[in-house]
Structure formats: C-alpha cells, structure tokens
Design a protein around this motif. Structure first.
Motif, PDB file in Angstrom:
ATOM      1  N   LEU A 264       3.883  -4.444  12.454  1.00 50.53           N
ATOM      2  CA  LEU A 264       4.057  -4.492  11.003  1.00 50.53           C
ATOM      3  C   LEU A 264       4.035  -3.093  10.401  1.00 50.53           C
ATOM      4  CD1 LEU A 264       4.330  -6.127   8.413  1.00 50.53           C
ATOM      5  CD2 LEU A 264       1.837  -6.417   8.402  1.00 50.53           C
ATOM      6  N   GLY A 265       3.207  -2.213  10.948  1.00 46.31           N
ATOM      7  CA  GLY A 265       3.181  -0.841  10.466  1.00 46.31           C
ATOM      8  C   GLY A 265       4.506  -0.124  10.683  1.00 46.31           C
ATOM      9  N   GLU A 266       5.131  -0.346  11.836  1.00 49.28           N
ATOM     10  CA  GLU A 266       6.435   0.274  12.082  1.00 49.28           C
ATOM     11  C   GLU A 266       7.500  -0.255  11.125  1.00 49.28           C
ATOM     12  OE1 GLU A 266       7.299  -0.309  16.223  1.00 49.28           O
ATOM     13  OE2 GLU A 266       6.569   1.699  16.716  1.00 49.28           O
ATOM     14  N   LEU A 267       7.463  -1.552  10.834  1.00 51.43           N
ATOM     15  CA  LEU A 267       8.432  -2.108   9.889  1.00 51.43           C
ATOM     16  C   LEU A 267       8.216  -1.557   8.488  1.00 51.43           C
ATOM     17  CD1 LEU A 267       8.369  -5.815  11.133  1.00 51.43           C
ATOM     18  CD2 LEU A 267      10.231  -4.174  11.428  1.00 51.43           C
ATOM     19  N   GLU A 268       6.964  -1.392   8.094  1.00 52.47           N
ATOM     20  CA  GLU A 268       6.679  -0.823   6.777  1.00 52.47           C
ATOM     21  C   GLU A 268       7.066   0.652   6.715  1.00 52.47           C
ATOM     22  OE1 GLU A 268       5.157  -1.951   3.656  1.00 52.47           O
ATOM     23  OE2 GLU A 268       6.119  -3.707   4.537  1.00 52.47           O
ATOM     24  N   GLU A 269       6.974   1.341   7.847  1.00 47.37           N
ATOM     25  CA  GLU A 269       7.387   2.739   7.871  1.00 47.37           C
ATOM     26  C   GLU A 269       8.890   2.874   7.642  1.00 47.37           C
ATOM     27  OE1 GLU A 269       7.190   6.585  10.936  1.00 47.37           O
ATOM     28  OE2 GLU A 269       6.305   4.653  11.499  1.00 47.37           O
ATOM     29  N   ILE A 270       9.676   1.932   8.176  1.00 51.05           N
ATOM     30  CA  ILE A 270      11.126   1.972   7.976  1.00 51.05           C
ATOM     31  C   ILE A 270      11.497   1.562   6.557  1.00 51.05           C
ATOM     32  CG2 ILE A 270      13.323   0.986   8.731  1.00 51.05           C
ATOM     33  CD1 ILE A 270      12.058   0.639  11.508  1.00 51.05           C
ATOM     34  N   HIS A 271      10.882   0.483   6.085  1.00 48.10           N
ATOM     35  CA  HIS A 271      11.205  -0.013   4.740  1.00 48.10           C
ATOM     36  C   HIS A 271       9.939  -0.618   4.150  1.00 48.10           C
ATOM     37  CE1 HIS A 271      13.325  -1.725   1.370  1.00 48.10           C
ATOM     38  NE2 HIS A 271      12.969  -2.961   1.716  1.00 48.10           N
ATOM     39  N   ARG A 272       9.359   0.096   3.189  1.00 40.27           N
ATOM     40  CA  ARG A 272       8.089  -0.361   2.612  1.00 40.27           C
ATOM     41  C   ARG A 272       8.343  -1.477   1.614  1.00 40.27           C
ATOM     42  NH1 ARG A 272       3.326   3.361  -0.246  1.00 40.27           N
ATOM     43  NH2 ARG A 272       1.892   1.609  -0.621  1.00 40.27           N
ATOM     44  N   THR A 273       7.575  -2.560   1.766  1.00 43.64           N
ATOM     45  CA  THR A 273       7.702  -3.707   0.868  1.00 43.64           C
ATOM     46  C   THR A 273       6.405  -4.051   0.171  1.00 43.64           C
ATOM     47  OG1 THR A 273       7.225  -5.228   2.712  1.00 43.64           O
ATOM     48  CG2 THR A 273       9.540  -4.694   2.281  1.00 43.64           C
ATOM     49  N   HIS A 274       5.265  -3.563   0.686  1.00 46.88           N
ATOM     50  CA  HIS A 274       3.964  -3.870   0.093  1.00 46.88           C
ATOM     51  C   HIS A 274       3.566  -2.735  -0.832  1.00 46.88           C
ATOM     52  CE1 HIS A 274      -0.167  -5.299  -0.279  1.00 46.88           C
ATOM     53  NE2 HIS A 274       0.211  -6.405   0.322  1.00 46.88           N
ATOM     54  N   GLY A 275       3.047  -3.084  -1.995  1.00 46.33           N
ATOM     55  CA  GLY A 275       2.736  -2.070  -2.976  1.00 46.33           C
ATOM     56  C   GLY A 275       1.456  -1.312  -2.732  1.00 46.33           C
TER      57      GLY A 275
END
Length: 766
Positions: A297-308
């Motif tokens: 999940l951290g890698e996915l957020e690094e590519i495209h952040r969705t959580h504020g």
C-alpha cells in the motif's frame, strides 16, 4: 457507476453455492469495493472463492488479451516519443470489464465440482492432515504440468478455473478456499515473505506444506514445516510468519494482485482497484498484523497519493512497527521497502540506515541456496547496484554535506555487510564471491581515513567485558550501600533509642566545630587557646595531626618552594581561618572541588599562603580543603565504620572531541568482518587483503568438518596475515597499513597454527 439497486443487508455469499444475483453486474472499481465491503462487514465470513474469482477476472481482463495487447503497444509508442518521462508508464485504454452473475456463478460451481471428491466434514469436526493433503492433491493433479514460478497473473482462482494454471501462492490459496468451501473452518493461510502454507487445528499450531517453492516442482506437500524452521532458512521466518484470519486472507488476495502490464508499464485500473481495496482493509483493521500488505500500500501511495492524512512514509514505518511488535523483528522486506523509498527521494543517509536494519534481520537466519533465492537477489541488488550508484553520484562533487563525509553512513555500510557475512556463516553455500567483494572494496575506499577513523568498532567480547565490569561496579556499590546502612543501624542501636528522620536532619545541621567537640569528648585533650581565646583547633592533638597531615599531603602535589611558603605563612593563615565559620569552610571545599582557577571563591588562607600563580593557588587550595575534609570525617566518624572511599575512575577511552563529534559505535559479529576491523581503520587501505578476507571460504566448517567456529576464524586470520605480509614485501599498494593490520590479526587469533599447519602455505607467486 452501476445503477443496479442493491439491498443494504445483502450478503455476497452464504457458502452454500448460491450467490446473490442482486450484487451483479459489477461495472466499476467502486462496485467491486462495495462487494468487498459487504463481504467483510456482514455477519458471515467472507467467501475467498468468490472474491478471488472476481478480482482475478478483472486483473486478467485488464492485463492480458487482445485489448491489453493493444494498450501495451500504445504505451510502448508513448515511451518512445516521450522525453524526460519516468521508467514506468502508468495507463492504458482498456475499458473496465463487466463482471456478470452468470460468469461468476459458473466458475464457482466448477470449483465445487472439482472438490466434490473430498468428503465434507461432520458437525464440529476439524480438518486433519489427510483431508488437507487430499484437497491439495485434487488441485495439484488438475494443473498443467509445467512450472509457472516466473509467470505473472497466476495467483488467483480465476486463472485456475479458466486455464488450470497457478503459481505457488495460488495453490496455497486454492487449498484454503477449498477447505472453506467444504466446511472446514479451522484451516488458515500462513504467509512468509516468499512462501505460503497452511495451519490448522484448534490452536492452529499444526502446519502442512501444500505447494512447491523455487524453480523446481519438488513435492513437499503433506510435510510439516518444522524442518525448514530448524534449518534457519529465511523462507519460513523462524516460525514467525503471518497466520491469517479471514479478513487477512482477503488482504492476501488483494496484495497478490499484479498490476504489471508489460515489463515497463503498469495498468492504472488494476493499481487503482488494489489501492482502494487495501485502504478498505486498512480502515477495517485487517492490515495491522500484515507488514507486506502495508508495504504494498505504501508503494501504491508513493506512485499516486489518495489519502489525505496518511503518507507512504508513515505506511512504511507502520510496516516496520508491525514486524517488530508482532513478529519479533524477523521480517526483512519492511526495511527494504523503506530503504528503497529513501533512496528514490535521494535521502541517502536514511536509506543506508534502513538497509543496515534489513541486514540486522537477515543475520538471524542461515543462508539456504534454493530457498533464499529471492532475498539473495534483493540484497545483491542493493549491494551491487544501488549503493555503488549512490557512491558514484556522491563522489562526483566535493561537498561538506556529502554522505562520504559522514561517519555514520560508513558505520551503516559496515553493519550492512556484517549482517550478510553472518547470514553466510554455517551455510553450505558461500555468498560473498568476488562479485560482492569488488563493490565492497570500492565503496569502502570512497571514505577518507579521517572519516573511517571516527567509527568506533567493538567486538562482542568487548561488549561482554563492559557488561561484566558494569555489573561488578553495581554489585560493589550495592555492597557499600548495604555496609553503610548496617553501620548506621548499629550506631543507632547503641543508645537504644529510635532516631527519626527529622532528628537526623537537625543533628546534621549542627556546626561542624560542635560536632567535632561532641564526637571526641573524653578522648582528646582540649586546646586551652581554643577555650579561652577562640583561636586554633578545639583539640591539641588534632592541631598536631592537622599540621602533620598538611605537610604530608602537600609534599606529593607541590614543589619545595610551595611547601616552604606554606610553613612560613602558617601562623598568618591560622589567624585568618579563625574568622571564618564552619559553614563557609564547607562551601570553600565545594568550590575548591569544582576546579575554578580564581582564589576569590576559595578560603582566605589559600590566597595568603600561595600568592605565586593562579594554578599553584588552585592546587594548594585543593590540597588544603581535602586535608580539612579528611580531618573532619576522621573526627566525626570515630564510633562509626569508615565508609569505603570511591575508587578513582579510569580515564575515558575517548577524548572530548569524540563526544563533540558523536562518533558512531557499532559492534561486528561476523567472523569475516571482525577480521577486517584493523584493515578498515588503517590509514592506507590494503584492498587485496580486504578482498581476500571477504571472499574467504570459511563457511560450513563447523557442520562439515566439525571444527570449532573460533578455530575457523583463526584460520582465516592467519591466512590473511600471511598473504598481506607477502603482498607487503612485494611492494603492492597499501602494504604498510595492511601489513600492520594483518600482523595484529594474526596476533589476536590464538590456536590458529594448529589448523593452519594442516594446509601447506603458499606464497603469492605460487
């Protein structure tokens, strides 16, 4: 978005073969997320078969087939025309596949038919090893006879039911889903960082292999994993793998989604689906004990952040905290996730620290060639690709803030290689070949001597000695405190009265002269001058002892001139001393002990006796105040047991500049790195000796030949010493520093000659 109206209380599954048709069709990512939310929040446990078929169909539809091929070709064309873009191209033009009820129900019934040969459990009956083995056999025998270890998109039940293809994780998931479908509720999935198996039983302590691992298809099915744990292999994480509940098994299905479209492009729709499903599981608390899913999940957020509010860096830290809290810090990948993230952000200091922490975990295991292939490639990539690139980048320009001027970075580099060397120990296969040694030597040579010398390298023997010394000092202090307490109790018992704390405080506040008079009453002859005129000492004998004590204590600290001036000015100092009170005298003692060079804060007698220099006055002040303090203690404690004087503490091993510079301290545990201690800190590096020490074939000596570990290390040290000395005599580079270091290595390895004598020594020319 789908326009189908669904009941809020509808459950997507009842585990009876009947799937709610009102939940379909699924036309968007939001519909799939709602399906998973209903499955996880309803009172019925989620159906692993249904969920795996749904996400598997979506994944394969978006990443394979004709539409996906056209999207891959378009992405490749964009890669050729784009300039300055990233290496991974996100995006394609494949429409979201519609998941219909007929499709899912047909595949679901097919899976039930395959498992119909296995008997269903009776009420309240748990699974046995034979039942699980039979389910595994059914799935295993229906697969295509080929190894799909390196193939993508084979980890879901849709791949199995549509093409009879599964990878090793897919087989384990299919077995657990099949047991759930049959009604065996106690069967759970266990996941390590590169393997999966099954746990069962009431307490879930029974384990069984249901799949293969590695390039070959060795049949381990039906066996216990205990031999793998006892071998020390990283594959089984020392028995501290993730044992899943149903919600965590759903998280495993989502984390196993493969978003890759081609070798250098990812599918946006699959990545978005995986990201939203993992956030759903995160919010429901199913990822707290799942470090690998948090890292994904951290890698996915690094590519495209969705959580504020939650960043990818926080997710990486949560993965590390989860591994430390629930699995005793036996997971390696959380640290590699974090280290690679910092490396991408050019935060090289933090990256080196994270990689060193990963090596601290891998040192807990023993390298197994066939089982530990994935983590070997991961560490090899860090050691031979990432770190050399960082060194090359940082050494291209001279900067005061460069990591090459940071001793802590050098310490973390040593810690990284020390963990790998200890991982190699007791293994039947060596790790550090010449391909590892060359980058290691090149990385070390990037650091100058003034940086390398700042690192304090300790050995386990040194740490044990320090701990033993600290324990002995604590025991001595405890014994002294106990003796002092016993003496105080004995003194209080002489008068047969109970002394309260308040009374003790009041008695301690009495003037020092009165206390001396009370303590020595009846034992000393009073001084008439003191009684009549108030001058001099209260007792005649004390006056003589003080005079003698001053002369004795002055001789070893002062020269003859200072002692003569002290005797000549003794009467003047005595007159001045009578004008001061005992309270002032006690303050003078504390001031003299503080080491101040001014005489104004000291006693007046010191200023009169030694007016030569400030240093001399300070020394004399310390001498006289120490003498007065000793005399005072002697007179006050005549009926008490003398307290043991604290021993003079040994001077610190490190100078004040070390504290100012905060020199990093590390401990080396592997035999190879301990042998490199002196070579690493030498002013001129002997690269040949370092390379030879790293690639020395020291492994498997204890298991194969039965030689003790210390003797094996001594053999290596003796061999390195001989070759280092031969390279020194032949004029190779680094000979001066390396020969001295090699000599110290040879001298610090007792018992090495007994083993080295069995092998003929060769010179460098031979």
């Amino acid at each position: 978005m789908s326009t189908v109206t669904r009941s809020a209380s509808a459950s997507p599954m009842a585990l009876n073969g009947i799937i709610d048709a009102s939940l379909f069709p699924l036309k968007s990512t939001a519909d799939v997320v709602n399906l998973f939310r209903r499955a996880l929040t309803s009172g019925i446990e989620p159906d692993l078969t249904l969920l795996s078929i749904v996400v598997g169909y979506i994944e394969l539809s978006l990443t394979t087939g004709e539409a996906a091929s056209q999207a891959a070709a378009a992405a490749a064309a964009m890669t050729q025309t784009a300039t300055g873009g990233s290496d991974v191209i996100m995006g394609n033009s494949v429409p979201f596949p519609v998941v219909t009820h007929e499709l899912i129900a047909g595949l679901y019934k097919k899976f039930q038919t395959i498992l119909s040969v296995v008997e269903k459990p009776k009420p309240h009956r748990q699974a046995t090893r034979e039942i699980i083995k039979k389910v595994s056999d059914v799935i295993w025998n229906s697969l295509i006879r080929s190894s799909y270890k390196d193939r993508a998109h084979l980890q879901n039940l849709y791949s199995y039911l549509s093409g009879n293809k599964l990878d090793c994780f897919g087989v384990a998931l299919a077995v657990v889903a099949g047991c759930q479908l049959l009604g065996y509720k106690d069967v759970r999935l266990a996941i390590s960082e590169d393997h999966a198996w099954v746990v069962f039983g009431q307490k879930r302590v029974e384990t069984i292999e249901v799949t293969w691992h590695g390039k070959g298809s060795e049949d381990k099915r039906g066996q216990d994993i205990r031999p793998g744990i006892e071998s020390g292999s990283w594959l089984y994480l020392g028995g501290l793998a993730v044992v899943c509940e149903r919600g965590m098994e759903v998280a495993a299905i989502c984390a196993a989604l493969n978003i890759s479209l081609t070798a250098n492009s990812d599918c946006v729709e699959v990545a978005e689906l995986q990201q939203q499903l993992l956030w759903l599981l995160y919010d429901l608390g199913h990822l707290k004990r799942y470090p690998m899913a948090l890292g994904t999940l951290g890698e996915l957020e690094e590519i495209h952040r969705t959580h504020g509010s939650i960043t990818c860096e926080q997710l990486y830290r949560e993965a590390i905290d989860s591994a430390r809290t629930h699995y005793r810090n036996h997971h390696v990948y959380p640290y590699t996730y974090q280290g690679n993230y910092y490396n991408r952000l050019l935060k090289y200091r933090d990256a080196f620290a994270a990689w060193a922490n990963a090596a601290d975990v891998i040192r807990l295991y023993t390298y197994q060639c066939r089982d530990d292939e994935e983590i070997y490639k991961e560490l090899l990539d860090i050691a031979n690709e990432l770190i050399p690139y960082v060194m090359k980048t940082e050494s291209s320009g001279h900067s005061a803030r460069s990591i090459l001027r940071d001793a802590e970075v050098f310490a973390n580099l040593l810690r990284f290689y020390d963990g790998i060397c200890q991982w190699e120990e007791d293994s039947l296969t060596p790790i550090l070949h010449i391909g590892w040694a060359k980058p290691l030597v090149n990385n070390i040579t990037k650091f100058d001597y003034d940086i390398r010398s700042q690192v304090v390298i300790k050995l386990p023997e040194d740490l044990e000695a320090e701990q033993a010394q600290a324990a002995a000092l604590e025991a001595k202090e405890a014994a002294a405190a106990a003796a002092a307490a016993a003496a105080a109790e004995a003194l209080e018992g002489n008068n047969n009265t109970v002394v309260k704390k308040d009374e003790k405080t009041k008695s301690s506040e009495l003037p020092t002269t009165l206390a001396d008079l009370t303590a020595a009453c009846g034992e000393k002859i009073l001084n008439p001058d003191f009684l009549l005129q108030g001058g001099g000492q209260p007792f005649a004998e004390q006056k003589q002892q003080t005079t003698v004590g001053e002369a004795d204590s002055t001789e070893p600290h002062n020269n003859n001139n200072n002692s003569n001036s002290n005797n000549n000015n003794h009467h003047n100092a005595e007159k001045e001393a009578t004008k001061t009170t005992t309270t002032t005298a006690s303050v003078t003692t504390s001031n003299g002990g503080s080491g101040s060079s001014t005489s104004g804060s000291g006693s007046n007698s010191i200023a009169i006796q030694l007016p030569v220099t400030s240093e001399a006055s300070h020394q004399a002040g310390q001498t006289q105040t120490q003498t007065q303090t000793q005399t005072h203690i002697q007179n006050q404690s005549q009926h008490k047991e003398a307290k043991p004087e604290p021993e003079a503490t040994a001077p610190d091993d490190y100078d004040p500049f070390e504290i100012m510079l905060k020199r990093p301290v590390i401990a080396l545990y592997s035999q190879k790195m301990k042998g490199l201690k002196d070579l690493l800190l030498a002013e001129k590096l002997n690269t040949h000796a370092i390379s030879l020490q790293v690639t020395a074939q020291s492994v498997a000596s204890r298991k194969v030949r039965g030689v003790a570990e210390k003797q094996s290390a001594a053999t290596i040290s003796a061999t390195i010493t001989a070759i280092a000395s031969s390279s020194t005599s032949s004029g190779t580079e680094g000979g001066v520093g390396g020969a001295a270091a090699g000599a110290s290595l040879g001298a610090s390895s007792p018992g090495g000659d007994s083993i080295a004598a069995s092998r003929p020594k060769r010179t460098r020319r031979e």
